[in-house]
Design a protein around this motif. Structure first.
Motif, PDB file in Angstrom:
ATOM      1  N   SER A  58       0.859  -1.193   0.000  1.00 37.13           N
ATOM      2  CA  SER A  58       0.000   0.000   0.000  1.00 37.13           C
ATOM      3  C   SER A  58       0.891   1.239   0.000  1.00 37.13           C
ATOM      4  O   SER A  58       2.070   1.169   0.360  1.00 37.13           O
ATOM      5  CB  SER A  58      -0.928  -0.010   1.219  1.00 37.13           C
ATOM      6  OG  SER A  58      -0.173  -0.056   2.411  1.00 37.13           O
ATOM      7  N   HIS A  60       1.838   4.922   1.339  1.00 39.10           N
ATOM      8  CA  HIS A  60       1.759   5.916   2.415  1.00 39.10           C
ATOM      9  C   HIS A  60       2.767   7.002   2.094  1.00 39.10           C
ATOM     10  O   HIS A  60       3.946   6.702   1.880  1.00 39.10           O
ATOM     11  CB  HIS A  60       2.108   5.274   3.766  1.00 39.10           C
ATOM     12  CG  HIS A  60       1.011   4.408   4.303  1.00 39.10           C
ATOM     13  ND1 HIS A  60       0.551   4.500   5.587  1.00 39.10           N
ATOM     14  CD2 HIS A  60       0.277   3.443   3.727  1.00 39.10           C
ATOM     15  CE1 HIS A  60      -0.437   3.625   5.779  1.00 39.10           C
ATOM     16  NE2 HIS A  60      -0.612   2.967   4.656  1.00 39.10           N
ATOM     17  N   VAL A  89      -2.130  -0.735  -3.467  1.00 40.60           N
ATOM     18  CA  VAL A  89      -3.324  -0.184  -2.837  1.00 40.60           C
ATOM     19  C   VAL A  89      -3.045   1.278  -2.496  1.00 40.60           C
ATOM     20  O   VAL A  89      -2.059   1.575  -1.820  1.00 40.60           O
ATOM     21  CB  VAL A  89      -3.646  -0.972  -1.536  1.00 40.60           C
ATOM     22  CG1 VAL A  89      -4.920  -0.454  -0.887  1.00 40.60           C
ATOM     23  CG2 VAL A  89      -3.733  -2.466  -1.826  1.00 40.60           C
ATOM     24  N   TYR A 107       3.465   6.032  -8.672  1.00 42.42           N
ATOM     25  CA  TYR A 107       3.998   5.295  -7.510  1.00 42.42           C
ATOM     26  C   TYR A 107       4.569   3.946  -7.965  1.00 42.42           C
ATOM     27  O   TYR A 107       5.596   3.492  -7.471  1.00 42.42           O
ATOM     28  CB  TYR A 107       2.898   5.002  -6.477  1.00 42.42           C
ATOM     29  CG  TYR A 107       2.176   6.192  -5.894  1.00 42.42           C
ATOM     30  CD1 TYR A 107       2.838   7.375  -5.588  1.00 42.42           C
ATOM     31  CD2 TYR A 107       0.804   6.103  -5.611  1.00 42.42           C
ATOM     32  CE1 TYR A 107       2.146   8.451  -5.033  1.00 42.42           C
ATOM     33  CE2 TYR A 107       0.117   7.172  -5.058  1.00 42.42           C
ATOM     34  CZ  TYR A 107       0.789   8.337  -4.773  1.00 42.42           C
ATOM     35  OH  TYR A 107       0.110   9.385  -4.220  1.00 42.42           O
ATOM     36  N   LYS A 138      -2.212  12.957  11.112  1.00 42.84           N
ATOM     37  CA  LYS A 138      -2.391  11.995  10.031  1.00 42.84           C
ATOM     38  C   LYS A 138      -3.672  12.302   9.251  1.00 42.84           C
ATOM     39  O   LYS A 138      -3.707  12.264   8.033  1.00 42.84           O
ATOM     40  CB  LYS A 138      -2.491  10.594  10.646  1.00 42.84           C
ATOM     41  CG  LYS A 138      -1.925   9.496   9.795  1.00 42.84           C
ATOM     42  CD  LYS A 138      -1.784   8.280  10.688  1.00 42.84           C
ATOM     43  CE  LYS A 138      -1.446   7.045   9.951  1.00 42.84           C
ATOM     44  NZ  LYS A 138      -1.314   5.882  10.797  1.00 42.84           N
ATOM     45  N   ILE A 145      -3.946  15.014   1.021  1.00 36.96           N
ATOM     46  CA  ILE A 145      -3.558  14.114  -0.084  1.00 36.96           C
ATOM     47  C   ILE A 145      -4.756  13.828  -1.000  1.00 36.96           C
ATOM     48  O   ILE A 145      -4.626  13.782  -2.218  1.00 36.96           O
ATOM     49  CB  ILE A 145      -2.944  12.800   0.478  1.00 36.96           C
ATOM     50  CG1 ILE A 145      -1.557  13.077   1.053  1.00 36.96           C
ATOM     51  CG2 ILE A 145      -2.836  11.706  -0.588  1.00 36.96           C
ATOM     52  CD1 ILE A 145      -0.964  11.947   1.887  1.00 36.96           C
TER      53      ILE A 145
HETATM   54  C1  LIG Z   1      -0.672   8.261   6.612  1.00 39.56           C
HETATM   55  C2  LIG Z   1      -1.235   7.938   5.271  1.00 39.56           C
HETATM   56  C3  LIG Z   1      -0.603   8.417   4.127  1.00 39.56           C
HETATM   57  C4  LIG Z   1      -1.129   8.122   2.862  1.00 39.56           C
HETATM   58  N1  LIG Z   1      -0.510   8.601   1.749  1.00 39.56           N
HETATM   59  C5  LIG Z   1      -1.027   8.349   0.537  1.00 39.56           C
HETATM   60  C6  LIG Z   1      -0.413   8.857  -0.624  1.00 39.56           C
HETATM   61  O1  LIG Z   1       0.623   9.510  -0.595  1.00 39.56           O
HETATM   62  N2  LIG Z   1      -1.005   8.597  -1.816  1.00 39.56           N
HETATM   63  C7  LIG Z   1      -2.141   7.843  -1.914  1.00 39.56           C
HETATM   64  O2  LIG Z   1      -2.629   7.651  -3.019  1.00 39.56           O
HETATM   65  N3  LIG Z   1      -2.741   7.324  -0.821  1.00 39.56           N
HETATM   66  C8  LIG Z   1      -2.207   7.558   0.390  1.00 39.56           C
HETATM   67  N4  LIG Z   1      -2.808   7.045   1.511  1.00 39.56           N
HETATM   68  C9  LIG Z   1      -4.000   6.195   1.368  1.00 39.56           C
HETATM   69  C10 LIG Z   1      -3.622   4.736   1.566  1.00 39.56           C
HETATM   70  O3  LIG Z   1      -2.916   4.242   0.439  1.00 39.56           O
HETATM   71  C11 LIG Z   1      -4.888   3.926   1.835  1.00 39.56           C
HETATM   72  O4  LIG Z   1      -5.401   4.359   3.077  1.00 39.56           O
HETATM   73  C12 LIG Z   1      -4.657   2.436   1.872  1.00 39.56           C
HETATM   74  O5  LIG Z   1      -5.883   1.787   2.079  1.00 39.56           O
HETATM   75  C13 LIG Z   1      -3.662   2.020   2.935  1.00 39.56           C
HETATM   76  O6  LIG Z   1      -3.530   0.629   2.896  1.00 39.56           O
HETATM   77  P1  LIG Z   1      -3.090  -0.190   4.193  1.00 39.56           P
HETATM   78  O7  LIG Z   1      -4.246  -0.133   5.134  1.00 39.56           O
HETATM   79  O8  LIG Z   1      -2.818  -1.558   3.694  1.00 39.56           O
HETATM   80  O9  LIG Z   1      -1.867   0.477   4.706  1.00 39.56           O
HETATM   81  C14 LIG Z   1      -2.290   7.313   2.756  1.00 39.56           C
HETATM   82  C15 LIG Z   1      -2.908   6.822   3.921  1.00 39.56           C
HETATM   83  C16 LIG Z   1      -2.390   7.134   5.162  1.00 39.56           C
HETATM   84  C17 LIG Z   1      -3.078   6.609   6.386  1.00 39.56           C
END
Ligand SMILES: Cc1cc2nc3c(=O)[nH]c(=O)nc-3n(C[C@H](O)[C@H](O)[C@H](O)COP(=O)(O)O)c2cc1C
Length: 189
Positions: A58, A60, A89, A107, A138, A145
């Motif tokens: 994923s 972040h 993701v 990405y 956060k 974002i």
């Molecule tokens: C702290 C944080 C930073 C994130 N940064 C991005 C980002 O830079 N670009 C994006 O497309 N999504 C971003 N997301 C969305 C995540 O990709 C999304 O919440 C995803 O479901 C996270 O998967 P996980 O629960 O397996 O970590 C971010 C989410 C969080 C919580």
């Protein structure tokens, strides 16, 4: 029947949920699926023992989990000799517009550059935005974002952007690809 290893990274669990759904579909199609969170991986786990490998991560703050990049780099030489795939993701993929696609593809490009691995199959899935579970900073960063995105939220203000049908159909397409590649290899022997 093929043995398929899925190695995934997750921050808050959505990539894990997606990996579980993919695993279920692999099994429903009579393949032997082993699915592991990269953070809990057994160092003895031997990639050589699997017919095919799927990696998930994923995003972040613009990047996938470092541990996933590291695992791919360590296992790259074996990985490229097997039918393989990558699923990502991200919030960007939940946008369902060109901007989101460009961002999500960006990405993946960075991941390919960093690992020097060009996956055979790539899938982009929308993630989950669980604002109610994040702390102030956060939540504010994530709101920034996804500021240009439209999405439906539930009562708590959270949004699940994952299209579960496309997750299952990717898993099905991946198994077909693996089956074809394995039968070509048998014919070539
Ligand atoms: C702290 C944080 C930073 C994130 N940064 C991005 C980002 O830079 N670009 C994006 O497309 N999504 C971003 N997301 C969305 C995540 O990709 C999304 O919440 C995803 O479901 C996270 O998967 P996980 O629960 O397996 O970590 C971010 C989410 C969080 C919580």
């Amino acid at each position: 029947m093929a043995t398929i290893l899925t190695v995934f990274g997750t921050g808050e669990g959505q990539a894990a949920k997606i990996a579980d759904s993919i695993t279920e579909e692999f099994r429903a199609r009579d393949h032997e699926a082993t699915t592991v969170n990269v953070a809990e991986i057994d160092p003895e786990l031997d990639i050589n023992e699997f017919d095919a490998v799927l990696i998930g991560a994923s995003v972040h703050y613009g990047r996938q989990q470092k541990s996933v990049r590291k695992w791919v780099k360590t296992n790259r030489d074996v990985l490229v000799r097997k039918p393989n795939g990558f699923f990502q993701v991200s919030g960007a993929s939940g946008a369902k517009n060109d901007e989101g696609l460009v961002e999500a593809t960006g990405y993946v490009d960075k991941f390919i550059d960093a690992t020097n691995w060009q996956p055979d199959r790539i899938a982009l899935f929308g993630g989950a935005l669980r604002f109610s579970e994040y702390g102030f900073l956060k939540r504010a960063l994530l709101k920034f974002i996804v500021r240009n995105q439209e999405f439906e939220t539930d009562k708590s203000g959270d949004a699940e952007l994952t299209d579960w049908e496309s997750v299952v159909s990717f898993a099905g397409e991946f198994t077909v690809f693996v089956e074809e590649r394995l039968s070509e290899a048998v014919e070539a022997d």
